[in-house]
Design a protein around this motif. Structure first.
Motif, PDB file in Angstrom:
ATOM      1  N   PHE A 142       0.832  -1.210   0.000  1.00 37.30           N
ATOM      2  CA  PHE A 142       0.000   0.000   0.000  1.00 37.30           C
ATOM      3  C   PHE A 142       0.868   1.263   0.000  1.00 37.30           C
ATOM      4  N   TYR A 143       2.012   1.187   0.643  1.00 39.42           N
ATOM      5  CA  TYR A 143       2.952   2.313   0.629  1.00 39.42           C
ATOM      6  C   TYR A 143       3.461   2.538  -0.797  1.00 39.42           C
ATOM      7  N   ASP A 144       3.842   1.460  -1.468  1.00 37.45           N
ATOM      8  CA  ASP A 144       4.317   1.557  -2.853  1.00 37.45           C
ATOM      9  C   ASP A 144       3.232   2.114  -3.771  1.00 37.45           C
ATOM     10  N   ILE A 145       2.020   1.579  -3.611  1.00 32.02           N
ATOM     11  CA  ILE A 145       0.915   2.002  -4.485  1.00 32.02           C
ATOM     12  C   ILE A 145       0.583   3.469  -4.270  1.00 32.02           C
ATOM     13  N   THR A 146       0.579   3.911  -3.011  1.00 27.35           N
ATOM     14  CA  THR A 146       0.313   5.320  -2.716  1.00 27.35           C
ATOM     15  C   THR A 146       1.319   6.223  -3.417  1.00 27.35           C
ATOM     16  N   ASN A 147       2.592   5.860  -3.338  1.00 27.43           N
ATOM     17  CA  ASN A 147       3.637   6.648  -3.987  1.00 27.43           C
ATOM     18  C   ASN A 147       3.509   6.620  -5.503  1.00 27.43           C
ATOM     19  N   LEU A 148       3.157   5.438  -6.060  1.00 31.99           N
ATOM     20  CA  LEU A 148       3.005   5.316  -7.507  1.00 31.99           C
ATOM     21  C   LEU A 148       1.840   6.154  -8.026  1.00 31.99           C
ATOM     22  N   VAL A 149       0.714   6.142  -7.276  1.00 33.94           N
ATOM     23  CA  VAL A 149      -0.451   6.929  -7.680  1.00 33.94           C
ATOM     24  C   VAL A 149      -0.135   8.423  -7.624  1.00 33.94           C
ATOM     25  N   LYS A 150       0.554   8.837  -6.568  1.00 38.20           N
ATOM     26  CA  LYS A 150       0.932  10.256  -6.448  1.00 38.20           C
ATOM     27  C   LYS A 150       1.840  10.670  -7.599  1.00 38.20           C
ATOM     28  N   LEU A 151       2.791   9.797  -7.948  1.00 43.41           N
ATOM     29  CA  LEU A 151       3.711  10.096  -9.036  1.00 43.41           C
ATOM     30  C   LEU A 151       2.990  10.181 -10.373  1.00 43.41           C
ATOM     31  N   GLU A 152       2.071   9.243 -10.621  1.00 38.90           N
ATOM     32  CA  GLU A 152       1.330   9.239 -11.883  1.00 38.90           C
ATOM     33  C   GLU A 152       0.404  10.445 -11.984  1.00 38.90           C
ATOM     34  N   MET A 153      -0.232  10.825 -10.872  1.00 39.23           N
ATOM     35  CA  MET A 153      -1.097  12.010 -10.875  1.00 39.23           C
ATOM     36  C   MET A 153      -0.278  13.259 -11.167  1.00 39.23           C
ATOM     37  N   SER A 154       0.925  13.306 -10.590  1.00 38.94           N
ATOM     38  CA  SER A 154       1.814  14.446 -10.835  1.00 38.94           C
ATOM     39  C   SER A 154       2.205  14.523 -12.307  1.00 38.94           C
ATOM     40  N   LYS A 155       2.497  13.342 -12.907  1.00 39.14           N
ATOM     41  CA  LYS A 155       2.861  13.308 -14.328  1.00 39.14           C
ATOM     42  C   LYS A 155       1.702  13.785 -15.202  1.00 39.14           C
ATOM     43  N   GLN A 156       0.482  13.300 -14.893  1.00 41.00           N
ATOM     44  CA  GLN A 156      -0.670  13.676 -15.704  1.00 41.00           C
ATOM     45  C   GLN A 156      -0.998  15.159 -15.548  1.00 41.00           C
TER      46      GLN A 156
END
Length: 250
Positions: A142-156
């Motif tokens: 869940f820690y990894d997924i949270t960071n991945l979602v934040k990163l992808e949202m930032s990219k978009q």
């Protein structure tokens, strides 16, 4: 011919690994469990399948003999991970897996008749360490997924801002409306596609979680449910041994 040769090479490489054989026997074990649960009215066949499942379980315990030391060594290596959450979840999970297997060895020697002990007691202790390991793994997932979602949202968001800068306010308005309707789904889909090891590990850990909880009496899962979940996690285990790029590292 090349594809056939690669497949045969893959089988040889997979079968040559102790971990590969363990994952394969685990898949067979839970498949048999599910089959005999579905054939519970055919007593003779069920008894044969139960014996086969028990044999697969004992074979896996033998294959894992001494593997607890491997997990201790892996725990020591993981202490060098820089990120705090990853370091402690991985390290403590490895230690828990080591203890789970250590007590599992006691059950193995009891089943062989070499020692006499309280099997139910050691099974519960072993299951407690297995559960703790899975809980730590899920925390890391869940820690990894949270960071991945934040990163992808930032990219978009960055791409959206670049479009606004390039094409003017009209495009920016359209982009904002599109993001509000499908942005969240787009982020999740992109994260899954780009980070398969994380999501496969999540599915495997969630599937396995019911098994120690059932042993501890916290849930009452039927043999069919246990077999189905065991098959899912075992198939993912087989896939990560067959294709190491699907394995979550560290």
């Amino acid at each position: 011919m090349s594809t056939s040769s690669d497949f045969i090479t893959g089988i040889i490489k997979f079968g040559g690994q102790t971990n590969g054989r363990d994952k394969f026997f685990r898949l067979v074990q839970y498949s048999v469990k599910l089959i005999w649960w579905n054939l519970k009215n055919k007593n003779d066949l069920v008894e044969k399948l139960k014996k086969l499942e028990s044999s697969m379980s004992m074979t896996r315990k033998l294959l894992r003999m001494g593997k607890s030391l491997d997990f201790i060594q892996a725990a020591l290596k993981s202490l060098h991970i820089k990120e705090d959450v990853i370091r402690w979840t991985v390290t403590l999970s490895k230690i828990s897996q080591s203890m789970f297997l250590l007590f599992d060895h006691i059950i193995y020697f009891h089943n062989l008749g070499i020692i006499k002990t309280d099997k139910a007691k050691w099974s519960k202790i072993s299951a407690q360490f297995w559960f703790f390991s899975l809980a730590l793994n899920l925390t890391r997932n869940f820690y990894d997924i949270t960071n991945l979602v934040k990163l992808e949202m930032s990219k978009q968001q960055k791409r959206g801002n670049e479009m606004q800068y390039s094409n003017g306010e009209t495009t920016a308005t359209y982009n904002g409306r599109q993001t509000s309707n499908a942005g969240a789904l787009s982020v999740v889909v992109q994260c899954v596609c780009d980070n398969k090891p994380v999501f496969l590990d999540l599915v495997k850990n969630v599937s396995d979680l019911v098994l120690p909880l059932n042993t501890l009496g916290k849930v009452n899962a039927s043999t069919g449910v246990q077999g189905s979940l065991g098959i899912i996690s075992s198939m993912i285990g087989v896939a990560t041994v067959w294709n190491p790029t699907l394995k979550l590292v560290p």
